[in-house]
Design a protein around this motif. Structure first.
Motif, PDB file in Angstrom:
ATOM      1  N   GLY A 213       0.799  -1.236   0.000  1.00 41.43           N
ATOM      2  CA  GLY A 213       0.000   0.000   0.000  1.00 41.43           C
ATOM      3  C   GLY A 213       0.831   1.284   0.000  1.00 41.43           C
ATOM      4  N   LYS A 214       2.108   1.190  -0.367  1.00 44.49           N
ATOM      5  CA  LYS A 214       2.978   2.396  -0.390  1.00 44.49           C
ATOM      6  C   LYS A 214       2.427   3.440  -1.353  1.00 44.49           C
ATOM      7  N   GLY A 215       2.177   2.992  -2.588  1.00 49.24           N
ATOM      8  CA  GLY A 215       1.685   3.903  -3.617  1.00 49.24           C
ATOM      9  C   GLY A 215       0.369   4.549  -3.211  1.00 49.24           C
ATOM     10  N   ALA A 272      18.688  -3.771  -8.150  1.00 45.50           N
ATOM     11  CA  ALA A 272      17.944  -4.764  -8.932  1.00 45.50           C
ATOM     12  C   ALA A 272      16.823  -5.274  -8.026  1.00 45.50           C
ATOM     13  N   VAL A 273      15.570  -5.077  -8.469  1.00 42.85           N
ATOM     14  CA  VAL A 273      14.411  -5.497  -7.660  1.00 42.85           C
ATOM     15  C   VAL A 273      13.480  -6.333  -8.541  1.00 42.85           C
ATOM     16  N   HIS A 274      13.087  -7.483  -8.059  1.00 39.05           N
ATOM     17  CA  HIS A 274      12.200  -8.411  -8.790  1.00 39.05           C
ATOM     18  C   HIS A 274      12.675  -8.605 -10.243  1.00 39.05           C
ATOM     19  N   GLY A 275      13.983  -8.649 -10.454  1.00 34.74           N
ATOM     20  CA  GLY A 275      14.526  -8.922 -11.793  1.00 34.74           C
ATOM     21  C   GLY A 275      14.647  -7.703 -12.692  1.00 34.74           C
ATOM     22  N   LYS A 344       7.304 -14.150  -7.521  1.00 38.80           N
ATOM     23  CA  LYS A 344       8.620 -13.522  -7.297  1.00 38.80           C
ATOM     24  C   LYS A 344       8.513 -12.435  -6.225  1.00 38.80           C
ATOM     25  N   ARG A 345       7.470 -11.625  -6.300  1.00 35.12           N
ATOM     26  CA  ARG A 345       7.275 -10.530  -5.343  1.00 35.12           C
ATOM     27  C   ARG A 345       7.007 -11.051  -3.935  1.00 35.12           C
ATOM     28  N   LEU A 346       6.247 -12.141  -3.865  1.00 39.17           N
ATOM     29  CA  LEU A 346       5.952 -12.692  -2.530  1.00 39.17           C
ATOM     30  C   LEU A 346       7.219 -13.285  -1.899  1.00 39.17           C
TER      31      LEU A 346
HETATM   32  N1  LIG Z   1      16.000   1.050  -5.088  1.00 40.53           N
HETATM   33  C1  LIG Z   1      14.928   1.485  -5.735  1.00 40.53           C
HETATM   34  N2  LIG Z   1      13.778   0.854  -5.645  1.00 40.53           N
HETATM   35  C2  LIG Z   1      12.705   1.344  -6.286  1.00 40.53           C
HETATM   36  C3  LIG Z   1      12.765   2.528  -7.045  1.00 40.53           C
HETATM   37  N3  LIG Z   1      11.546   2.781  -7.556  1.00 40.53           N
HETATM   38  C4  LIG Z   1      10.750   1.810  -7.123  1.00 40.53           C
HETATM   39  N4  LIG Z   1      11.427   0.924  -6.364  1.00 40.53           N
HETATM   40  C5  LIG Z   1      10.947  -0.255  -5.658  1.00 40.53           C
HETATM   41  O1  LIG Z   1      10.816  -1.307  -6.575  1.00 40.53           O
HETATM   42  C6  LIG Z   1       9.835  -2.190  -6.112  1.00 40.53           C
HETATM   43  C7  LIG Z   1       8.908  -2.554  -7.240  1.00 40.53           C
HETATM   44  O2  LIG Z   1       8.190  -1.434  -7.645  1.00 40.53           O
HETATM   45  P1  LIG Z   1       7.022  -1.576  -8.728  1.00 40.53           P
HETATM   46  O3  LIG Z   1       7.521  -2.328  -9.909  1.00 40.53           O
HETATM   47  O4  LIG Z   1       6.453  -0.230  -8.982  1.00 40.53           O
HETATM   48  O5  LIG Z   1       5.992  -2.520  -8.002  1.00 40.53           O
HETATM   49  P2  LIG Z   1       5.064  -2.317  -6.712  1.00 40.53           P
HETATM   50  O6  LIG Z   1       5.931  -2.006  -5.550  1.00 40.53           O
HETATM   51  O7  LIG Z   1       4.427  -3.617  -6.594  1.00 40.53           O
HETATM   52  O8  LIG Z   1       4.102  -1.224  -7.021  1.00 40.53           O
HETATM   53  C8  LIG Z   1       9.145  -1.497  -4.954  1.00 40.53           C
HETATM   54  O9  LIG Z   1       9.656  -2.039  -3.740  1.00 40.53           O
HETATM   55  C9  LIG Z   1       9.572  -0.077  -5.070  1.00 40.53           C
HETATM   56  O10 LIG Z   1       9.640   0.568  -3.805  1.00 40.53           O
HETATM   57  C10 LIG Z   1      14.019   3.192  -7.108  1.00 40.53           C
HETATM   58  O11 LIG Z   1      14.202   4.235  -7.709  1.00 40.53           O
HETATM   59  N5  LIG Z   1      15.052   2.630  -6.436  1.00 40.53           N
END
Ligand SMILES: Nc1nc2c(ncn2[C@@H]2O[C@H](COP(=O)(O)OP(=O)(O)O)[C@@H](O)[C@H]2O)c(=O)[nH]1
Ligand SMILES: Nc1ncnc2c1ncn2[C@@H]1O[C@H](COP(=O)(O)OP(=O)(O)O)[C@@H](O)[C@H]1O
Length: 453
Positions: A213-215, A272-275, A344-346
């Motif tokens: 719920g960040k967004g 690198a987050v979720h690939g 992957k996210r979970l």
């Molecule tokens: N390190 C980093 N993480 C980010 C950035 N922008 C978004 N994220 C993170 O990437 C992750 C995936 O974001 P997103 O693809 O929008 O998916 P969501 O978090 O499910 O809405 C989330 O944890 C975000 O907080 C960034 O600029 N830098």
């Protein structure tokens, strides 16, 4: 004839040839000279030879001084400036030079897109001049400006003939951020940071697992306080979702372009987050600060760690779900990811929750169970309890700075001599926050009488 300068004396060496006399070969001496030699020039001749040992002694001490690191220079033809670290430089129009230890930083010059705006003269290198990697956005026009070294790690630059709210800049030369970047780039690095006048609050970093719920919370904040908060638009290599707009939700890019930009030092942090690759550009943070707003960063835990190590001085907030099952439910209900991406996210959420709640990285941990209750808690942390807090802060006075400035320092206050008798402009640095990359906030500038600084 040469004028020889060292810190301790000036020698003027007049060779006999300058007087058109060659004593070593009397045949070459002009007949008129021979005729009148005894009468007219014997005194000069004697004086010349008497002076030789003294001149040699002075020359010897100069060579000694040179050996000890003092650099004498010929200044007969050039207008050169000498600095406390022994450097002599010929400055071009609108250039200033500031000595920091063994190095002299030449800033400014006629503005062109090519020039980085900074040259370093380093005594410990063979060539002397070093062109550094320059991070951050440099001031647009340099023309007249004055500089002052602060805490040996940053140079304060005040632009003359400008409005007070855009006149203050910092060039970081040895801060922690610059030190880290020097190691990363393996080069000399400097970083620009624009000074923001007024009491802009600390940026906010919000982290938490995907779907927590960040967004949603950030959107509520931006909707209620549109003039107070600005969103840092990240770069990402992931594909846009149906309702996402380029430049609004993310800057959608591809990996090779983003990697090049990371190499060029354009990012405050990346991970690198979720690939996929995600990152916050320095510019994204600067744009929000320049709009006079408080910057909100929605980034993952790795990114939060990088920002914590930078000089952004943010507030770090971690959002947790009430349970793992609820997180999964929200992610699925959002309907934006494929089953593979949800898995992957979970999986990543477990590690993020562990890191977010036990690392001590975050200043506040909120549980987003009831959305409205969580939002109220978030506002409380940000000092937005009552309607009074939402009122925009009074605008700071903006005034013109004169073309020629001179700076002096009393404690944390910089006195800017405006040229007007009995009136000074004061730049108060006592509440300074942040720094490169991004912006240096918390500056106050006002006009004051001499007795009322
Ligand atoms: N390190 C980093 N993480 C980010 C950035 N922008 C978004 N994220 C993170 O990437 C992750 C995936 O974001 P997103 O693809 O929008 O998916 P969501 O978090 O499910 O809405 C989330 O944890 C975000 O907080 C960034 O600029 N830098
Ligand atoms: N407290 C809450 N209770 C129920 N649903 C919520 C709550 N907070 C957010 N949501 C919903 O959960 C989904 C994920 O929220 P989102 O803000 O996109 O998460 P994130 O940005 O952290 O990935 C959205 O559909 C949102 O409407």
């Amino acid at each position: 004839m040469a004028v020889y300068v060292s810190s301790s004396f000036i020698i003027i060496i007049i060779p006999p040839s300058f007087l058109h006399l060659d004593f070593s070969n009397p045949n070459l001496l002009p007949p008129s000279f021979l005729k009148n030699f005894h009468k007219r020039d014997l005194k000069i001749f004697k004086l010349w030879w008497l002076l030789q040992p003294i001149l040699l002694l002075l020359l010897y001490t100069t060579i000694l001084a040179l050996y000890q690191g003092e650099a004498p220079a010929f200044v007969a033809d050039d207008m050169q400036t000498r600095f406390s670290n022994g450097f002599h430089l010929q400055l071009k129009d609108f250039e200033s030079a500031t000595a920091v230890g063994n190095k002299t930083y030449v800033i400014g010059g006629i503005d062109d897109q090519e020039s980085s705006g900074v040259r370093i003269f380093d005594k410990s290198t063979v060539n002397g001049e070093v062109i550094p990697t320059v991070l951050g956005t440099k001031p647009t026009a340099f023309e007249s400006h004055s500089t002052m070294l602060l805490n040996k790690d940053r140079i304060l630059i005040i632009k003359g003939n400008s409005k007070s709210n855009v006149s203050v800049w910092f060039l970081e030369v040895d801060t922690r951020f610059v030190g880290d970047q020097k190691k990363k780039f393996g080069t000399e690095v400097v970083a620009w940071s624009k000074g923001v006048i007024g009491d802009a609050e600390r940026p906010i970093v919000i982290s938490g697992p995907s779907g927590v719920g960040k967004g949603t919370l950030i959107n509520m904040l931006m909707k209620e306080f549109p003039s107070m908060f600005g969103f840092s638009v990240s770069h990402t290599t992931r594909a846009p979702r149906e309702k996402e707009e380029n430049g609004v939700h993310y800057h959608f890019t591809n990996r090779s372009v983003m990697e090049e930009e990371i190499k060029a030092g354009k990012f405050l942090e990346f991970a690198a987050v979720h690939g996929n690759l995600y990152g916050t550009s320095i510019e994204a943070v600067e744009i929000v600060a320049d709009a006079g707003k408080r910057c909100i960063l929605d980034i993952d835990v790795q990114g939060a760690r990088s920002v914590r190590a930078s000089s952004l001085e943010a507030i770090f907030i971690f959002i947790c779900p009430p349970s793992f099952e609820e997180l999964e439910k929200r992610l699925r209900a959002r309907g934006t990811e494929t089953e593979e991406q949800i898995q992957k996210r979970l999986k990543n959420a477990k590690a993020e929750l562990e890191e977010g709640t036990s690392s001590g990285l975050f200043d506040h941990i909120l549980v987003n169970n009831d959305l409205e209750a969580c939002y109220q808690q978030l506002k409380k942390i940000l000092g937005l309890n009552g309607s009074m807090d939402a009122t925009p802060k009074a605008a700071t006075e903006v005034f013109d700075l004169p073309m020629d400035l001179s700076l002096s320092k009393i404690d944390e206050k910089i006195l800017i001599n405006s040229g007007k008798a009995n009136q000074k402009i004061v730049l108060d640095l006592s509440s300074i926050k942040g720094g490169a990359p991004g912006r240096t906030r918390g500056l106050y500038m006002y006009t004051a009488d001499d007795g009322n600084l």
